[in-house]
Design an enzyme around this catalytic site. Structure first.
Site, mmCIF file in Angstrom:
data_model
loop_
_atom_site.group_PDB
_atom_site.id
_atom_site.type_symbol
_atom_site.label_atom_id
_atom_site.label_comp_id
_atom_site.label_asym_id
_atom_site.label_seq_id
_atom_site.Cartn_x
_atom_site.Cartn_y
_atom_site.Cartn_z
ATOM 1 N N ASP A 299 7.598 -18.962 15.778
ATOM 2 C CA ASP A 299 6.590 -19.711 15.046
ATOM 3 C C ASP A 299 6.863 -19.522 13.553
ATOM 4 O OD1 ASP A 299 4.387 -21.191 14.459
ATOM 5 O OD2 ASP A 299 2.919 -19.636 14.927
ATOM 6 N N THR A 301 4.282 -19.656 10.843
ATOM 7 C CA THR A 301 3.223 -18.871 10.228
ATOM 8 C C THR A 301 3.098 -17.524 10.939
ATOM 9 O OG1 THR A 301 2.042 -20.905 9.733
ATOM 10 C CG2 THR A 301 0.813 -18.842 9.539
ATOM 11 N N ASP A 533 1.614 -15.295 17.405
ATOM 12 C CA ASP A 533 0.498 -14.407 17.085
ATOM 13 C C ASP A 533 -0.863 -15.057 17.293
ATOM 14 O OD1 ASP A 533 0.573 -16.239 15.058
ATOM 15 O OD2 ASP A 533 0.444 -14.789 13.419
#
Length: 792
Positions: A299, A301, A533
């Protein structure tokens, strides 16, 4: 600890429930207790077999012949120490990595450990939180749960007052309170969290392969062992003591005494080494999965960029009033009870409103719709979200231009519909573009470069704007091409898979698309590691071959991942992958050595038994053979670095090496024994001389098997093989040592035959190594390609 208007239990009520045992106590995180670990490592099948043979040897009074009994002690001590170390590491890390629910007691909010929840506790949940016990919703504010881990249904389920919630579910959006109705083992999915950090050797391709090899060995051992016992106890003019010693000398090398031990130890050391880097291994087979990874899906971010963002600029649209924009933002900040990272960045610059407008509707942010909002009585309906989703025309183009610089852009707009209405948001009037600054992780570029050098593809899959994602990844050198907007990906499975496998960077990816992307990569034979996350990463993490969660991520993400990076360092991933490769690659080398030993011991015993001859070796002979052809080298090889990516076919490759090598050693040894001893009864002196020559041929050939299996040759591996040859030469040539080990090299003809046979065996092993590699289509390497880098 903060004030909360909801009461919850009182301290006295909590104490009463604790005294009654109504606590969410789950099984120990790391499985076996210390006592169970000791018993499991002492009373093993291998140890029992060796102990019986040791007792028989001790009965003969030949104490030195029982040196192999030290294997029992060594196996047990090493196994106990390593598992206890792994247990301590996991216990320490699991406390950090597990979910910490928020409960209300005495009117205050407390963050406690999962095991401290008691029956009837009032538990607070928000986006990303995991439901840790079964309960009943007592208050909900747009609460939606993902229960896919329990039901397999990925669509979020809305929850209202009175609804049941089950442990194992997690919050997608909204907030709520639920009352704990079932705790501990009574909870529906208690085992999901109980198993999260357990140290167990559960089934995997590697473990199944080891089991298959052990079954193959057992199949050989039973008939050959019985034949050996019968033949040795039917030798004429031989004392029972000598029969026992020669029977033991034939049986001991058939037992794969170190294979399971070294396998377990390699796994345990992998857990410990990763633990030192704050990487929590929640499922032990993840170590194996690390070695097979061929694609890492990251990912943007929180993985390539830092979690923290700041509001860098507010760009007005169509002359909107700056003061009104900031007032609306302050009201949105105040109205959001569970702000995400973007809203937190806004709140860092715009303080929550003191005089709050009355909220008549709220829409929490979800990755599927890409926006959030609130409706205020008399002040309109306001949404905040992705510009390319909410708007078009000049506004969208301007947002795209800003996003192309690597910054994140949000659109503030007034909606025509109440935000929680089915047709929301309706028509929109853009007010401002909010530009959020993101910082790259300083180690991200170096980490991505490592993966490229290790032939591991990196694909960036993000829910952010494609232009922004592309700008970030170009800075890191992931791809020079523009990011693919996932909204334009084809629905057809075949075309979708082709697009995913052909691209490197994707933006505006929905949670369901992330899941499809993992499946598309796996369909092409890739072993996929997925990092994430947030709640939107959970489905993909579950489906990936290896899920890697950030420690600061949502509890739901951490609960489904096999690896948790507790310090959020993306740069830990190369160490994680390297550790997996070390463990799996080295276990394969070790397995080849042990299988070779069992095959040659069983085959030689079979040939000697069929000919009715006494066993050529005493237990002491086999003890010294094991020192530097298998035992010490296998231990060192199991700990050494290994950067080669693991491949499927572990059992096939192990058998393809172990069986021919074992047969070569057995043939060389038997021919030497037959040539130097002959058939029928012989003198004790000739028996010792023939055994000495046969032992020399066996050691020369078996040591070359070690040399072949340990390729490519680094300096230390060559030194290990060379030291073994020197050590054995000293034993044969130094008279006190030769006498102690019952060796006699005075028969020049016999020793000459043994040396010639040993050289022939070494040549046959070398030829077999090249031929079998060609048959498998491998390109064997004698020397490392990059000795300076790979040997460290």
């Amino acid at each position: 600890m903060t004030d909360d208007p909801h009461g919850g239990l009182t301290s006295d009520e909590v104490a009463q429930r604790v005294s009654e045992g109504k606590v969410n106590i789950l099984p120990a995180r790391s499985g076996r207790s210390t006592g169970q670990i000791v018993r499991a490592n002492v009373f093993t099948r291998v140890n029992v077999m060796l102990f019986i043979l040791f007792v028989l040897v001790m009965a003969t009074g030949q104490v030195t012949q029982g040196l192999f009994g030290t294997l029992i002690i060594a196996n047990s001590i090493i196994g106990i120490i390593q598992e206890l170390r792994a247990k301590r590491t996991l216990d320490r890390l699991a406390v950090v990595g597990e979910a910490h629910p928020t409960v209300i007691r005495d009117g205050l909010r407390h963050t406690i450990s999962r095991d401290e929840v008691v029956l009837d506790d009032l538990i607070v949940v928000g986006p990303g939180d995991q439901v840790v016990v079964d309960g009943e919703v007592v208050w909900a504010d747009y609460l939606e749960l993902d229960e896919s881990m329990l039901t397999g249904e990925a669509d979020p389920e809305p929850k209202v007052m009175g609804d049941e919630v089950l442990s194992g579910a997690f919050v997608v959006s909204g907030t709520g309170y639920y009352r704990a109705r079932k705790v501990g083992a009574d909870a529906y999915a208690a085992q999901i969290t109980a198993q999260a950090a357990r140290f167990t050797l559960v089934r995997s391709e590697l473990r199944q392969g080891i089991d298959a090899i052990l079954k193959f060995i057992s199949f050989i051992l039973v008939p050959v062992g019985l034949l050996t016992i019968w033949v040795q106890f039917n030798q004429d003019d031989t004392t029972w003591r000598e029969m026992v010693l020669r029977m033991t000398g034939a049986l001991v090398p058939m037992v794969p005494e170190g294979l399971v031990l070294l396998t377990s130890m390699a796994f345990a050391l992998g857990v410990i080494r990763l633990g030192r880097r704050n990487a929590l291994v929640q499922e032990l087979p993840a170590i194996e999965g690390l070695a097979r990874v061929s694609v890492v899906c990251a990912d943007k971010t929180g993985t390539l960029t830092q979690n923290a963002m700041t509001l860098g600029e507010i760009v007005q649209v169509d002359g909107a009033d700056q003061e009104q924009i900031r007032e609306v933002l302050s009201q949105l900040v105040a109205a959001d009870p569970t702000p995400n990272a973007s809203m937190q960045a806004i709140a860092g610059d715009v303080a929550p409103a003191r005089d709050r407008w009355q909220v008549i509707g709220r829409a929490p942010f979800t990755s599927a719709k890409k926006w959030s909002g609130a409706s205020f009585a008399g002040h309109g309906n306001w949404v905040l979200g992705a510009p390319d989703v909410l708007a078009g025309g000049a506004v969208a183009r301007r947002a795209e231009e800003i996003g192309a610089t690597g910054r994140r852009v949000l659109l503030l707009a007034e909606a025509s519909a109440v935000v929680d209405a089915p047709d929301s948001p309706g028509d929109l009037s853009p007010m401002a573009l909010l530009v959020l600054e993101q910082l790259l992780r300083p180690d991200a570029g170096e980490t991505l470069e490592y993966f490229r050098g290790q032939d591991v593809a990196v694909k960036v899959i993000s829910g952010d704007n494609a232009a922004s994602v592309g700008a970030v990844t170009r800075q890191l050198g992931v791809s020079t091409e523009d990011a693919v907007d996932a909204r334009g990906l084809p629905d057809d499975d075949t075309a979708f898979r082709a697009a995913v496998n052909g691209g490197s960077v994707f933006g505006r990816v929905t949670p369901q698309q992330k899941r499809r992307m993992v499946d598309a990569l796996q369909s092409e034979g890739h072993a996929v590691a997925m990092t994430g996350d947030g709640v939107n990463d959970v489905l993909a993490l579950k489906d990936a071959d290896l899920g890697v969660a950030m420690g600061s991520g949502s509890p739901a993400t951490r609960s489904v991942a096999q690896i948790v990076l507790l310090d959020d360092r993306f740069a830990t991933l190369p160490h994680v992958v390297a550790e997996g490769r070390r463990v799996i690659g080295n276990i394969e080398r070790v397995a080849k050595l042990f299988l070779t030993k069992t095959v040659y011991a069983a085959t030689l015993a079979l040939l000697v038994g069929v000919m009715g001859l006494p066993s050529p070796f005493l237990p002491l002979h086999m003890t010294i053979v094991g020192w530097f052809t298998i035992g010490i080298p296998a231990f060192l090889l199991s700990l050494a670095p290994n950067r080669e990516r693991a491949r499927p076919g572990f059992v096939r490759r192990t058998l393809a090496a172990g069986i021919p090598f074992g047969l070569i050693i057995a043939t060389v040894s038997f021919v030497t024994y037959l040539v130097t001893r002959g058939l029928g009864d012989v003198s004790d002196a000739l028996q010792v001389q023939a055994s000495t020559a046969t032992l020399a041929a066996l050691i020369m050939t078996a040591s070359w098997v070690l040399a072949v299996v340990s390729r490519p040759w680094f300096v230390w591996r060559l030194a290990l093989v060379g030291f073994g040859y020197a050590f054995y030469a000293a034993i044969f040539l130094w008279e006190p040592a030769a006498t102690f080990f019952h060796l006699d090299i005075s028969n020049t003809a016999a020793m000459g035959a043994g040396l010639v046979a040993g050289l022939a065996g070494m040549g046959a092993v070398e030829l077999t190594w090249w031929v079998t590699a060609m048959i498998r289509g491998d390109r064997p390497r004698v020397l490392p390609q990059r000795p300076a880098a790979a040997n460290r």
